[in-house]
Scaffold this active site. Structure first.
Site, PDB file in Angstrom:
ATOM      1  N   THR A 130       0.824  -1.208   0.000  1.00 48.65           N
ATOM      2  CA  THR A 130       0.000   0.000   0.000  1.00 48.65           C
ATOM      3  C   THR A 130       0.852   1.249   0.000  1.00 48.65           C
ATOM      4  OG1 THR A 130      -1.551   1.277   1.382  1.00 48.65           O
ATOM      5  CG2 THR A 130      -0.090  -0.230   2.519  1.00 48.65           C
ATOM      6  N   ASP A 131       0.302   2.354  -0.494  1.00 48.37           N
ATOM      7  CA  ASP A 131       1.018   3.629  -0.414  1.00 48.37           C
ATOM      8  C   ASP A 131       1.043   4.185   1.009  1.00 48.37           C
ATOM      9  OD1 ASP A 131      -1.660   4.400  -0.195  1.00 48.37           O
ATOM     10  OD2 ASP A 131      -1.567   5.919  -1.773  1.00 48.37           O
ATOM     11  N   GLU A 132       0.256   3.605   1.907  1.00 44.67           N
ATOM     12  CA  GLU A 132       0.221   4.108   3.280  1.00 44.67           C
ATOM     13  C   GLU A 132       1.541   3.906   4.016  1.00 44.67           C
ATOM     14  OE1 GLU A 132      -3.383   3.486   5.546  1.00 44.67           O
ATOM     15  OE2 GLU A 132      -4.454   2.906   3.730  1.00 44.67           O
ATOM     16  N   TYR A 155      -1.645  -0.545  10.993  1.00 46.58           N
ATOM     17  CA  TYR A 155      -1.789  -1.225   9.706  1.00 46.58           C
ATOM     18  C   TYR A 155      -0.623  -0.899   8.780  1.00 46.58           C
ATOM     19  CZ  TYR A 155      -3.107  -1.619   4.799  1.00 46.58           C
ATOM     20  OH  TYR A 155      -3.089  -1.880   3.461  1.00 46.58           O
ATOM     21  N   LYS A 159       2.449  -3.303   7.239  1.00 47.15           N
ATOM     22  CA  LYS A 159       2.710  -3.489   5.812  1.00 47.15           C
ATOM     23  C   LYS A 159       4.128  -3.031   5.452  1.00 47.15           C
ATOM     24  CE  LYS A 159       0.489  -4.773   2.915  1.00 47.15           C
ATOM     25  NZ  LYS A 159       0.361  -6.155   2.359  1.00 47.15           N
TER      26      LYS A 159
END
Length: 346
Positions: A130-132, A155, A159
């Protein structure tokens, strides 16, 4: 190509499964069938001779070894993950166990299988992230593949850790990997606890539509079926050890997304219109990143992929799908935590 897809009964994973079969691939769908999974998501391809399903937990090494040995995949696409930020705030342990420990077990099982096969050069372990992991942006700029990691939620931290493990297994053991980091996905089969399905379903029910803070947080929105095609392009053609950002080129503030959906519903489902009267601003969640934006030029320039669906087209298709598939989402609304406000324990 025979592809082992983890999390293939989830939102993005099932889109990859549905796209891979018509693209000529065989698929082994490995999923633990946790709360966010649904085998109805892959019903359209479940009877295809090139499809197989294995219910297993990615933390179960013995099960992974059996599945690799039995199915002999040419590639792995690793999507299985806990992914709801609000749930990670309330219960981070599940995210550590699945996203970090589970990825470790997948890497070790894949490495052992690859080694037994004589380390074939055409094997691929594709890690989907994810870009998060990059944290938050201000008003300007975009995430590139070289943006430093700065995760802000349990989260995204889990990741980020899994991304680092994949890179390390490539550098240390030579495991042939490719990696991708995507922006916010939306579209058909989106589990009804995420923003866009929450807006649609609350509006249809005449319930308040919760918007965190003032709705000014900005995301780049990627239609899930476009994302699935991008992921398959990367596993087929991506350079070893290379990372690719995947975005929709569709930046929008959350409040603008909500209003767009309400306007579509006013046309498609005039009962209850205007639906934007249901918008209710609620307390923001802890650590809410302000803005994400993806520079997807690498995957466009190197692999020839770019999104095919505009934001307005994708939202219309998504609303139409939910209106046409009430049984699917009504069944999922009965699952634990769906419809509740989560992420307030911070």
């Amino acid at each position: 190509m025979k592809i082992l897809i983890t999390g293939g009964a989830g939102f993005i994973g099932s889109a990859v499964v549905r796209a891979a079969i018509p693209r000529g691939h065989q698929v082994v769908n490995l999923d633990a069938l946790t709360y966010a999974a649904c085998l109805d998501n892959v019903a359209s391809v479940a009877d295809d001779p090139g499809y197989a399903f294995e219910q297993a937990d990615i933390r179960d090494r013995a099960a992974l070894d059996r599945i690799f040995a039995e199915h002999q995949p040419d590639a792995v696409m690793h999507l299985a993950a806990e992914s709801h930020v609000d749930r990670s705030i309330d219960g981070p342990g599940d995210f550590i166990a699945t996203n970090i420990n589970g990825t470790y077990e997948m890497l070790e099982a894949a490495r052992a299988y690859w080694t037994r096969k004589g380390k074939p050069g055409d094997f691929r372990f594709h890690h989907i992230s994810t870009d998060e992991v990059f944290g938050t942006l201000g008003d300007e700029g975009k995430f590139t593949e070289d943006t430093p990691y700065a995760p802000n939620s349990p989260y995204s931290a889990s990741k980020a850790a899994s991304d680092h493990l994949v890179r390390a297994w490539h550098e240390t053991y030579g495991l042939p990997v490719v990696m991708t980091n995507c922006s916010n996905n939306y579209g058909p089969f989106h589990f009804p606890e995420k923003l866009i399905p929450v807006v649609i379903l609350n509006a249809l029910a005449g319930r308040p539509i919760p918007v965190y803070g003032q709705g000014t947080n900005v995301r780049d929105w990627l239609f899930v079926e476009d994302h699935a095609q991008a992921l398959l392009t990367v596993v087929e053609k991506g350079a070893l050890g290379r990372s690719y950002n995947i975005g929709g080129n569709n930046e929008a503030a959350n409040i603008d997304i909500v209003r767009k959906i309400c306007a579509i519903l006013d046309q498609r489902h005039p009962e209850g219109a205007p639906h934007d009267k249901l918008i209710s601003f609620v307390a923001d969640r802890p650590g809410h990143d302000f803005r994400y934006a993806i520079d997807a030029s690498r995957i466009r320039d190197e692999l020839g992929w770019q999104p095919s669906v505009t934001l307005d087209q994708g939202l219309e298709q998504t609303v139409d799908w939910y209106l046409a598939n009430k049984t699917w989402w009504q069944n999922l609304q009965q699952r634990h935590g769906v419809g509740e406000r989560l992420g307030l324990k911070g």
